[in-house]
Write an enzyme that holds these catalytic residues in place. Structure first.
Site, PDB file in Angstrom:
ATOM      1  N   PHE A   1     -25.647  45.926  64.138  1.00 44.60           N
ATOM      2  CA  PHE A   1     -26.611  46.411  65.114  1.00 44.60           C
ATOM      3  C   PHE A   1     -27.824  47.088  64.494  1.00 44.60           C
ATOM      4  CE2 PHE A   1     -23.064  45.593  67.771  1.00 44.60           C
ATOM      5  CZ  PHE A   1     -23.658  45.131  68.932  1.00 44.60           C
TER       6      PHE A   1
ATOM      7  N   ASP B   1     -14.187  42.969  64.252  1.00 45.93           N
ATOM      8  CA  ASP B   1     -15.203  42.216  63.511  1.00 45.93           C
ATOM      9  C   ASP B   1     -14.914  42.255  62.015  1.00 45.93           C
ATOM     10  OD1 ASP B   1     -17.360  40.580  63.190  1.00 45.93           O
ATOM     11  OD2 ASP B   1     -18.854  42.180  63.273  1.00 45.93           O
TER      12      ASP B   1
END
Ligand SMILES: *[C@@H]1O[C@H](CO)[C@@H](O)[C@H](O)[C@H]1NC(C)=O
Ligand SMILES: *[C@@H]1O[C@H](CO)[C@@H](O)[C@H](O)[C@H]1NC(C)=O
Ligand SMILES: *[C@@H]1O[C@H](CO)[C@@H](O)[C@H](O)[C@H]1NC(C)=O
Ligand SMILES: *[C@@H]1O[C@H](CO)[C@@H](O)[C@H](O)[C@H]1NC(C)=O
Ligand SMILES: *[C@@H]1O[C@H](CO)[C@@H](O)[C@H](O)[C@H]1NC(C)=O
Ligand SMILES: *[C@@H]1O[C@H](CO)[C@@H](O)[C@H](O)[C@H]1NC(C)=O
Ligand SMILES: *[C@@H]1O[C@H](CO)[C@@H](O)[C@H](O)[C@H]1NC(C)=O
Ligand SMILES: *[C@@H]1O[C@H](CO)[C@@H](O)[C@H](O)[C@H]1NC(C)=O
Ligand SMILES: *[C@@H]1O[C@H](CO)[C@@H](O)[C@H](O)[C@H]1NC(C)=O
Ligand SMILES: *[C@@H]1O[C@H](CO)[C@@H](O)[C@H](O)[C@H]1NC(C)=O
Ligand SMILES: *[C@@H]1O[C@H](CO)[C@@H](O)[C@H](O)[C@H]1NC(C)=O
Ligand SMILES: *[C@@H]1O[C@H](CO)[C@@H](O)[C@H](O)[C@H]1NC(C)=O
Length: 789
Positions: free
Chosen positions: A505, A619
């Site tokens: 991000f 992830d």
């Protein structure tokens, strides 16, 4: 002084044979092409130009045998020779050193001791780096008493400003400019107990008051050299000497042109100076940077300002310092609390000839006295006093709590009502209130997350480590909020040079704090609601996690829309850089790979089970595994992680995030995830680590070249087998991380046989598998299939 006589005798003996080149005599001046070399070849004195571009030249002393030119003393630092070819350095018949150019005297000493030509005076460069003017009667006048910016071993530097011969250390103005700058270092003018670095007339850094009890302080350099600091009291004067054992690499203490004092040793492997002590090492180490009644706490990962017990600050802004929570009553009911491990504040009154009890009385009897400290001094001074009673009237400035070193107790006056209240509160009031608050907070947070509100994390939001045992047993250690300015400086204003990569991000930057500590700063993309959620998620989560196979969060910063996480910096970056880079791949031999696999497994096990919470990473992939200098793997990037409650085993989400290829089929297709989704990703990772080596044909080479008895081939096959177990289609068929760790660590543990060894990606296959039940496919077959590729 004693040591001077012996070399003097030897030198006099030598003189009769040859003209030594370690000395100047009135009849033998030094010209720009000459130099003096000390008898053991350690130091050189001569003319030098710091840069070849400028015409300015100086007389200085430098190390003769160190390739990197390092000056330890400069004579005419503020009056350079501008036409170098004409300078002449002489020792006069009056026992003075003089630097002459054709027009004038540029620099001179002012001893003015007339000697006759027959007995003659001489200036001698000693192996200690000391340039001495030796008078005919045997007395030396030493350059060591007139240091520039460097203290050398065996140099006895008087600490007292009362000593007339003594001058402060004064830093160079720049790396190539020996002229005197505004930074100077020396002892306090009002008390000989402290050493200061000044920036002009303002204090820049302060060493805490001498505790007296320890005369010999030992520093240990990176290369293992032990440095003894001896503080000696001769009457009312203090002297400091640094000594190193014979045969140690060269050592020096210098005031750098940046204003820092550095202890350095010469590293002959890297051919550079290693600084092993640097002060001030952090921003809050600087003089009075936390304001009155604040202190710089250096015991955490990043030194931060805090308030002394019984004081509070206005948020995180320490420019006004801290205020008392409860005003003092001054009716005799106030009391003193003991703050251990402190470096005492500045601006004390030094009261002589007191016992500890008398010192206590001295402070408690006067309401203006806010604190006191007491030490025994090992040597007696002129009035036969071995006590050191310090009392503070009014504000306490520049207090520190260092991580180590010499510290002492500080006795602080606080309103006794706040002491009593604390005790009662612990028992009666606070607990029920906290319980109520917790319940409300839980309800509130529950509503908030359902309402998808994305309010900012409060600046004052304090986080606690679950396990803070590495923080000196302080259970209440808070995750420090780091100043945005500090991060800007550390990352060079987020320069592209410092960018390490782009994470899930946002971008990741490398930075260096003032202390020299390297950090990785993750900046989360601003504006999006996602960003806020991920930020909070990551901070809350990682702050609670402490494991050697998880990347460590050191602090965070919220500045307007900017949200930053500060991690430890890991030298070897991420695993994918190794796996998928042709040249770096060879670094990863099997032993390392196996260590990495086991490390990741342990980290995951901790996330799933041992951290008191069940955390699904969601992830896991090679680029999220970071490697430290020793190739210890550390799982990073918790932006997508989810915490599972007590009995919750699986969750469903509409927002499937993660990386295809690593994602388990049930998660990619239906959004179901559980710890078994991580098991799946771990399986994929295992293949990438183990199998890539296998496919490259390195395995055979490794086996052949291996000198260990245990055949790594077994390990490789074991890993591939475990990988197959992990990527099974049905989550229930995949093993838990606890059994995976067990299977990896115990080479004799039996491996279950996997049912379906390749990923079925459609429902038809899924259904077929259900009907077929557990088909007993042979391991050996599986492995043969893999080998064929
Ligand atoms: C200065 O000149 C000397 C000799 O010519 C050379 O060895 C040295 O590298 C030069 N230094 C710099 C800083 O250019
Ligand atoms: C030192 O004195 C001698 C004789 O007194 C004289 O010849 C010599 O020039 C003097 N040297 C200097 C540098 O003054
Ligand atoms: C050196 O001392 C002598 C007397 O001892 C005095 O006459 C002379 O002026 C002094 N020189 C300097 C430069 O102080
Ligand atoms: C310092 O002094 C000690 C004792 O006088 C001596 O053994 C040692 O060699 C000296 N060290 C240096 C670097 O001159
Ligand atoms: C040697 O002479 C100097 C200057 O006259 C004097 O200060 C010093 O005390 C003398 N030293 C001795 C050991 O006599
Ligand atoms: C030292 O003082 C000068 C002027 O007072 C100031 O500009 C400079 O920033 C100071 N240096 C440091 C490191 O604080
Ligand atoms: C801290 O407070 C002072 C005065 O109260 C103010 O001038 C300063 O801007 C504040 N600093 C920050 C970073 O808020
Ligand atoms: C120090 O205190 C002791 C007793 O407390 C006293 O006898 C002595 O005279 C004092 N010394 C000085 C120099 O005040
Ligand atoms: C307390 O100390 C202050 C500061 O030293 C002094 O001005 C004041 O007179 C003292 N008060 C008493 C009662 O001793
Ligand atoms: C100082 O010395 C006395 C007696 O030697 C001892 O009782 C006391 O604990 C010492 N105080 C400190 C602070 O070290
Ligand atoms: C904290 O970590 C240490 C080892 O680093 C461990 O021995 C201890 O049990 C842990 N404590 C808790 C409460 O997890
Ligand atoms: C390894 O596994 C075998 C078989 O399950 C077991 O007997 C042995 O105790 C295990 N060893 C260790 C160190 O756990």
């Amino acid at each position: 002084m004693d040591m001077i006589y012996t070399p003097a005798f030897i030198l006099l003996f030598l003189i009769s044979f040859c003209q030594s080149d370690d000395r100047l005599t009135p009849t033998k001046p030094l010209s720009p092409d000459d130099m003096l070399i000390s008898s053991g070849g350690i130091f050189t004195l001569g003319f030098f130009s710091p840069t070849n571009s400028t015409a300015n030249s100086y007389i200085g002393i430098w190390y003769n045998n160190i390739p990197q030119r390092t000056y330890v003393w400069v004579a005419n630092r503020d009056s350079p020779i501008t036409s170098s070819s004409f300078g002449k350095f002489v020792v006069t018949n009056n026992s003075d050193l003089t630097l002459l150019d054709p027009k004038e005297t540029l620099w001179t000493t002012t001893n003015n001791i007339t000697t006759t030509e027959a007995t003659g005076t001489a200036a001698i460069l000693l192996d200690t780096g000391n340039l001495v003017i030796r008078l005919p009667n045997g007395t030396d006048i030493q350059s060591f008493y007139y240091p520039t910016d460097t203290i050398l071993p065996n140099m006895t530097a008087p600490l007292s400003s009362k000593n007339e011969g003594y001058k402060r250390l004064v830093a160079w103005r720049g790396p190539d400019d020996p002229s005197t700058s505004d930074y100077s270092m020396g002892s306090d003018s009002s008390s000989v107990l402290q050493v200061f670095i000044w920036n002009g007339t303002r204090p820049y850094w302060r060493r805490a008051a001498w505790t007296g009890a320890l005369v010999n302080v030992v520093y240990r350099s990176n290369t293992g050299t032990i440095i003894f600091q001896t503080i000696e009291r001769r009457g009312a004067e203090f002297y400091v000497t640094y000594t190193v054992s014979d045969g140690s690499p060269s050592m020096r203490v210098m005031l750098h042109y940046t204003g820092m004092v550095k202890f350095m040793t010469w590293n002959s492997n890297s051919l550079s100076w290693d600084a092993f002590v640097e002060q001030p090492s952090a921003k809050c180490d600087r003089y009075d940077s936390c304001g009155p009644f604040g202190y710089c706490d250096g015991t955490g990962a990043i030194p931060t300002c805090k308030c002394l017990d019984g004081f509070e600050s206005d948020g995180l802004n320490f420019s006004q310092g801290c205020q008392r929570k409860k005003e003092l009553k001054c009716d005799g009911t106030d009391s003193f609390i003991t703050l251990p491990g402190m470096k005492t504040p500045d601006k004390f009154l030094y009261i002589r000839n007191r016992s500890f009890d008398q010192c206590t009385t001295e402070c408690s009897s006067n309401c203006s006295c806010t604190a006191y400290a007491y030490a025994n001094v090992s040597s007696l001074d002129t009035i036969g006093d071995s006590s050191r009673c310090l009392v503070w009237m009014g504000e306490l400035v520049d207090t520190r709590k260092p991580a180590g070193g010499i510290t002492e107790n500080l006795y602080l006056r606080i309103s006794s009502s706040s002491v009593d209240e604390k005790k009662i509160a612990k028992l009666k009031i606070v607990l029920p209130i906290v319980a109520c608050l917790l319940i409300f907070t839980c309800i509130y947070l529950g509503c908030k997350s359902r309402g998808k509100s994305s309010r900012k994390v409060q600046n004052k939001h304090k986080l606690k480590h679950l396990n803070a045992s590495d923080e000196l047993g302080n259970e209440d250690t808070e995750l420090p909020s780091v100043g945005f300015e500090d991060i800007l400086i550390a990352t060079n204003y987020f320069s592209d040079h410092n960018m390490l990569g782009k994470g899930g991000f946002g971008k990741v930057y490398k930075g260096m704090l003032e202390s020299g500590k390297e950090i990785a700063v993750k900046s989360l993309s601003i504006g999006s609601g996602k960003g806020v959620r991920e930020f909070r998620n990551e901070v809350v989560l990682i702050a609670k996690l402490q494991h050697r196979n998880l990347v460590r969060l050191l602090g965070y910063c919220i500045h307007e829309d900017e949200k930053l996480l500060i991690y430890e910096y890991l030298h070897n970056k991420s695993l994918d850089a190794f796996l998928f880079d042709a040249t770096k791949k060879s670094v990863l031999d099997w032993l390392t790979r196996f260590m990495v696999i086991k490390g990741i497994a342990r980290g995951l096990l901790y996330l799933h089970k041992d951290s008191r919470l069940t955390i699904v990473h969601r992830d896991l992939k090679a680029s999220n595994i970071l490697l430290d200098a020793k190739m210890t793997p550390k799982i990073s990037d918790f932006g997508m992680a989810r915490i599972f409650g007590g009995n919750e085993k699986q969750a469903n989400t509409k927002r499937v995030v993660g990386t295809y290829g690593y994602m388990s089929p049930e998660y990619a297709m239906e959004g179901y995830f559980s710890v078994k989704s991580d098991t799946y990703s771990f399986g994929v990772l295992l293949f990438e680590i183990a199998w890539s080596l296998w496919v490259d044909g390195n395995a055979r080479e490794l086996v052949e070249s291996s000198v260990v008895e245990r055949c790594p081939l077994d390990e490789v096959l074991r890993c591939v087998h475990i990988g197959l177990l992990c990527v099974q289609n049905h989550p229930n068929a995949r093993p838990l991380m606890s059994s995976i760790v067990f299977m990896l660590e115990n080479e004799t543990a039996p491996l279950p046989r996997e049912t379906v060894y390749f990923t079925l990606r459609n429902h038809e296959a899924e259904d077929r598998r259900k009907y077929m039940g557990r088909s007993e496919t042979q391991n050996e077959m599986t492995i043969t299939t893999l080998k064929g590729r």
